[in-house]
Scaffold this motif. Structure first.
Motif, mmCIF file in Angstrom:
data_model
loop_
_atom_site.group_PDB
_atom_site.id
_atom_site.type_symbol
_atom_site.label_atom_id
_atom_site.label_comp_id
_atom_site.label_asym_id
_atom_site.label_seq_id
_atom_site.Cartn_x
_atom_site.Cartn_y
_atom_site.Cartn_z
ATOM 1 N N LEU A 81 0.838 -1.200 0.000
ATOM 2 C CA LEU A 81 0.000 0.000 0.000
ATOM 3 C C LEU A 81 0.867 1.241 0.000
ATOM 4 O O LEU A 81 1.811 1.365 0.792
ATOM 5 N N ILE A 82 0.549 2.185 -0.885
ATOM 6 C CA ILE A 82 1.209 3.491 -0.921
ATOM 7 C C ILE A 82 0.130 4.566 -0.818
ATOM 8 O O ILE A 82 -0.826 4.562 -1.606
ATOM 9 N N VAL A 83 0.260 5.470 0.140
ATOM 10 C CA VAL A 83 -0.685 6.563 0.309
ATOM 11 C C VAL A 83 -0.069 7.822 -0.290
ATOM 12 O O VAL A 83 0.921 8.361 0.215
ATOM 13 N N ASN A 84 -0.643 8.295 -1.397
ATOM 14 C CA ASN A 84 -0.123 9.481 -2.086
ATOM 15 C C ASN A 84 -0.842 10.763 -1.679
ATOM 16 O O ASN A 84 -0.281 11.850 -1.798
ATOM 17 N N GLN A 85 -2.088 10.633 -1.208
ATOM 18 C CA GLN A 85 -2.855 11.831 -0.822
ATOM 19 C C GLN A 85 -3.979 11.414 0.122
ATOM 20 O O GLN A 85 -4.614 10.380 -0.066
ATOM 21 N N GLY A 88 -13.971 14.783 0.114
ATOM 22 C CA GLY A 88 -13.869 14.326 -1.255
ATOM 23 C C GLY A 88 -14.256 15.382 -2.269
ATOM 24 O O GLY A 88 -14.942 16.365 -1.960
ATOM 25 N N VAL A 89 -13.807 15.164 -3.478
ATOM 26 C CA VAL A 89 -14.073 16.099 -4.567
ATOM 27 C C VAL A 89 -15.575 16.268 -4.762
ATOM 28 O O VAL A 89 -16.337 15.292 -4.765
ATOM 29 N N GLN A 131 -10.683 17.196 -1.195
ATOM 30 C CA GLN A 131 -9.961 16.339 -2.130
ATOM 31 C C GLN A 131 -10.150 14.879 -1.749
ATOM 32 O O GLN A 131 -10.504 14.549 -0.622
ATOM 33 N N ASN A 132 -9.933 14.012 -2.732
ATOM 34 C CA ASN A 132 -10.045 12.577 -2.517
ATOM 35 C C ASN A 132 -8.736 12.007 -1.973
ATOM 36 O O ASN A 132 -7.654 12.570 -2.199
ATOM 37 N N ALA A 166 -3.854 1.931 -8.883
ATOM 38 C CA ALA A 166 -4.246 3.230 -8.326
ATOM 39 C C ALA A 166 -5.742 3.273 -8.038
ATOM 40 O O ALA A 166 -6.554 2.712 -8.775
ATOM 41 N N ALA A 167 -6.111 3.945 -6.946
ATOM 42 C CA ALA A 167 -7.522 4.079 -6.570
ATOM 43 C C ALA A 167 -7.707 5.385 -5.806
ATOM 44 O O ALA A 167 -6.745 5.991 -5.321
ATOM 45 N N GLU A 168 -8.954 5.826 -5.717
ATOM 46 C CA GLU A 168 -9.304 7.030 -4.974
ATOM 47 C C GLU A 168 -10.486 6.754 -4.057
ATOM 48 O O GLU A 168 -11.281 5.845 -4.295
#
Length: 468
Positions: A99-103, A188-189, A212-213, A222-224
């Protein structure tokens, strides 16, 4: 009867004591019956109430065990709990993921203009109410701002009126004054907040945070998400994002830097399995302890047997039998089909369960998966025990509830019997008082007449003696 006194002056008898003895003799049998029945109903009502509470707690625990991963032995772990945590439920399966959390997901946040007078500044100085309209995702939340309302009062009104809708307001104060900070639990957006209306509070407001998501990757996919709580990415796994993954290069400030993956994994733990079974054992024993306290025969210091309130009670016997029968029944589709085969045994005297550590370790080493089928499913131990106790535990129509209602009615009837007895005894005492009073008065009159006659005779006798 009040104010009446029986003196016995005329008769010389203690007529008051006589009336009391007659009244007490009349009251005693019925009073003893009422007292005995009242005590019995009261103690039974208390005992059944305790067992009802214990049974409700037992069934509640069974329901919780049926929805969590108590008997799967599955545990979820995160290699970096500062970035993300995870839990595994009963539908999860063994496996691990990168798992990588980018935002992180963020909610919308607004700030009003600054009020130099602080939180006590009057924001509606007119003599009429105004309206502050807060809009999110096309829905308007209209807040009435009364005449004379302060900034603090507006903040409190937003929280009390729209708190359940996810809106939240606070007052932020610094050296320049105070401003209202408005945010939402919905992020969320597309969840942007706006303010409008004729209150003036919306004038000059600014956006503090744009919603933001959350953005993340699992095994490179990738997922949001509109929230930081993710429950649909991996089957049976709930993930909570807490922070951005650390960059591969320390302090990398470039846009979209490479980040280090953490590992989330689901694995079978015999320790977790034992904890789940121990939870069941403790819950079962708590119910049994409550039932034994109200049904078991005990001994006093002299060795005499003392029956409990519900000793020999048929309802308690059938309830205990129903629970024990389900515990002893075989279930599941594995090699081992009973808890006894895993070293869970019951005490011959109290029925309390315990876990034999050596037998447990041996059985779980090769047959851990069998525990899930023993407990779970429509024919599992949890479901069967819930069904077996249903007829006793229903809130208004169950056996225990019905008995409670019946005992309560009996106590009401006994109160009526006591009132009737008191009234009858009062009437009897009044009647006897009048009768003995009349008797005493008559005796006094007869004595007076006797004295008068004797006096006359004595006078005649004395007169004759004088003449001679």
């Amino acid at each position: 009867m009040a104010g009446t006194t029986i003196t016995g002056v005329g008769s010389g008898f203690d007529t008051q004591a006589i009336v009391k003895s007659l009244v007490d003799a009349e009251r005693a049998p019925k009073q003893a019956q009422i007292n005995l029945q009242s005590q019995k109903a009261t103690t039974q009502l208390s005992s059944i109430g305790k067992i009802q509470a214990a049974l409700d707690a037992f069934r509640g625990a069974l329901a919780s065990m049926g929805t969590d991963s108590s008997f799967t032995g599955l545990t979820g772990t995160s290699s970096d709990e500062k970035v993300a945590t995870m839990t595994a439920n009963q539908t999860a399966a063994n496996g691990s993921f990168a798992l990588i959390v980018n935002q992180l997901a963020l909610p919308s946040k607004l700030s009003t203009a600054t009020y130099a007078g602080g939180a006590s500044t009057v924001v509606n100085s007119t003599d009429k109410a105004t309206t502050l309209t807060i809009t999110q995702s096309g829905k308007n939340f209209d807040l009435k701002v009364p005449a004379g309302a302060t900034l603090q009062q507006v903040r409190d009104s937003i929280n009390s009126t729209f708190g359940t809708s996810g809106l939240s307001a606070n007052v932020l104060t610094d050296s320049t004054g105070s401003r209202l900070i408005l945010t939402s639990t919905k992020g969320g957006v597309g969840s942007d907040l706006t303010m409008s209306g004729n209150s003036g509070i919306d004038t000059g407001y600014k956006v503090v945070d744009v919603p933001q998501n959350a953005k993340y990757t699992i095994d490179g996919i990738a997922a949001e998400s509109t929230t930081n709580s993710i429950s649909d990415a991996v089957s049976g796994v709930s993930i909570k994002l807490l922070a951005l993954s650390p960059t591969v290069t320390a302090n990398d400030k470039t846009p979209n830097p490479d980040r280090t993956a953490l590992t989330i994994s689901v694995s079978t733990s015999t320790t977790a399995l034992k904890s789940g079974v121990k939870g069941f054992v403790d819950t079962y024993n708590a119910l049994l302890k409550a039932m034994n306290a109200e049904t078991k025969v005990t001994k006093d210091a002299a060795g005499n047997s003392i029956a409990a309130t519900l000793t020999g009670d048929a309802t308690m016997r059938t309830l205990q039998s129903a629970i024990r029968n389900e515990f002893n029944a075989l279930s599941g589709n594995g090699t081992l089909k009973s808890l006894a085969q895993f070293g869970v045994t019951s005490d011959q005297d109290t029925g309390a369960l315990s876990i034999d550590a050596k037998r447990w370790d041996k059985a779980v080493l090769t047959n851990a998966a069998d525990l899930t089928s023993i407990f779970s499913g429509k024919t599992g131990l949890l479901a069967r025990m819930t069904a077996a106790t249903e007829v006793y535990a229903k809130p208004s129509t169950g056996i225990l509830a019905t008995r409670t209602a019946s005992l309560s009615e009996s106590l009401k009837d006994l109160i009526k019997d006591q009132t009737s007895l008191d009234e009858r005894i009062t009437t009897m005492q009044d009647s006897l008082t009048r009768k003995y009073t009349a008797m005493d008065t008559l005796v006094a009159q007869l004595r007076q007449q006797s004295s008068s006659i004797l006096g006359t005779l004595n006078a005649i006798s004395n007169s004759k003696n004088s003449d001679n």
